[in-house]
Design a protein around this motif. Structure first.
Motif, PDB file in Angstrom:
ATOM      1  N   PRO A  36       0.885  -1.231  -0.118  1.00 47.44           N
ATOM      2  CA  PRO A  36       0.004   0.015   0.042  1.00 47.44           C
ATOM      3  C   PRO A  36       1.119   1.297  -0.100  1.00 47.44           C
ATOM      4  N   LEU A  37       0.409   2.285  -0.801  1.00 54.33           N
ATOM      5  CA  LEU A  37       1.478   3.374  -1.000  1.00 54.33           C
ATOM      6  C   LEU A  37       1.927   3.958   0.216  1.00 54.33           C
ATOM      7  N   PRO A  38       1.149   4.063   1.451  1.00 52.19           N
ATOM      8  CA  PRO A  38       1.771   4.848   2.732  1.00 52.19           C
ATOM      9  C   PRO A  38       2.913   3.831   3.284  1.00 52.19           C
ATOM     10  N   VAL A  39       2.495   2.455   3.292  1.00 51.69           N
ATOM     11  CA  VAL A  39       3.558   1.545   3.702  1.00 51.69           C
ATOM     12  C   VAL A  39       4.904   1.508   2.740  1.00 51.69           C
ATOM     13  N   PHE A  40       4.648   1.713   1.641  1.00 51.51           N
ATOM     14  CA  PHE A  40       6.020   1.849   0.744  1.00 51.51           C
ATOM     15  C   PHE A  40       6.648   3.021   1.026  1.00 51.51           C
ATOM     16  N   LEU A  41       5.859   4.208   1.314  1.00 52.23           N
ATOM     17  CA  LEU A  41       6.619   5.486   1.856  1.00 52.23           C
ATOM     18  C   LEU A  41       7.359   5.299   2.901  1.00 52.23           C
ATOM     19  N   ASP A  42       6.721   4.649   4.043  1.00 52.89           N
ATOM     20  CA  ASP A  42       7.499   4.623   5.321  1.00 52.89           C
ATOM     21  C   ASP A  42       8.746   3.734   5.042  1.00 52.89           C
ATOM     22  N   ARG A  43       8.434   2.496   4.156  1.00 56.95           N
ATOM     23  CA  ARG A  43       9.854   1.657   4.111  1.00 56.95           C
ATOM     24  C   ARG A  43      10.879   2.182   3.297  1.00 56.95           C
ATOM     25  N   ALA A  44      10.457   3.019   2.178  1.00 56.36           N
ATOM     26  CA  ALA A  44      11.368   3.568   1.463  1.00 56.36           C
ATOM     27  C   ALA A  44      12.164   4.720   2.318  1.00 56.36           C
ATOM     28  N   ARG A  45      11.431   5.291   2.892  1.00 58.27           N
ATOM     29  CA  ARG A  45      12.088   6.314   3.880  1.00 58.27           C
ATOM     30  C   ARG A  45      13.211   5.627   4.787  1.00 58.27           C
ATOM     31  N   SER A  46      12.584   4.823   5.638  1.00 58.97           N
ATOM     32  CA  SER A  46      13.404   4.232   6.317  1.00 58.97           C
ATOM     33  C   SER A  46      14.846   3.662   5.819  1.00 58.97           C
ATOM     34  N   ALA A  47      14.631   2.977   4.652  1.00 57.98           N
ATOM     35  CA  ALA A  47      15.710   2.353   4.181  1.00 57.98           C
ATOM     36  C   ALA A  47      16.782   3.321   3.534  1.00 57.98           C
TER      37      ALA A  47
END
Length: 95
Positions: A36-47
Motif C-alpha cells: 500500500p502506498l503509505p507502507v511503501f513510503l514508510d519503508r522507502a524512507r526508512s531504507a
C-alpha cells in the motif's frame, strides 16, 4: 555497502529505477511485493535514511543522492495520495 538499484511500479503502471547507496534497502523492501502506498513510503524512507547513515558512518557525510531519491519517491507518491487502494510494487533489485 554495495550500491543497489530497485525498480518499482507505481499505481499508474509506470516503472521507475530507484537508487540506494547501500544494499540495506533489501532489508526493508521485498522484490515482487506490492505495498500500500503509505507502507511503501514508510519503508522507502526508512531504507534510504538508513543507507545514508551508513554512508555517513563510513565517509563522514550523509549521502545526498539517497535524499534526492527519497525526494523523487515522495513527489511521485504525492500524485497518488488520494487514490484509494494505491499500491507500489517492487519489481526487482539490481546491483
Amino acid at each position: 555497502m554495495p550500491v543497489t538499484h530497485f525498480r518499482v511500479r507505481w499505481p499508474d503502471q509506470r516503472e521507475t529505477l530507484c537508487y540506494s547507496p547501500s544494499s540495506v534497502v533489501t532489508e526493508h523492501l521485498e522484490a515482487g511485493a506490492a505495498y500500500p502506498l503509505p507502507v511503501f513510503l514508510d519503508r522507502a524512507r526508512s531504507a534510504l535514511n538508513q543507507a545514508s547513515e551508513r554512508v555517513r558512518r563510513r565517509y563522514g557525510f550523509a549521502c545526498s543522492a539517497a535524499q534526492d531519491q527519497l525526494d523523487v519517491i515522495e513527489a511521485t507518491a504525492a500524485r497518488f495520495a488520494g487514490q484509494a487502494g494505491a499500491t507500489v510494487t517492487v519489481l526487482a533489485f539490481e546491483r
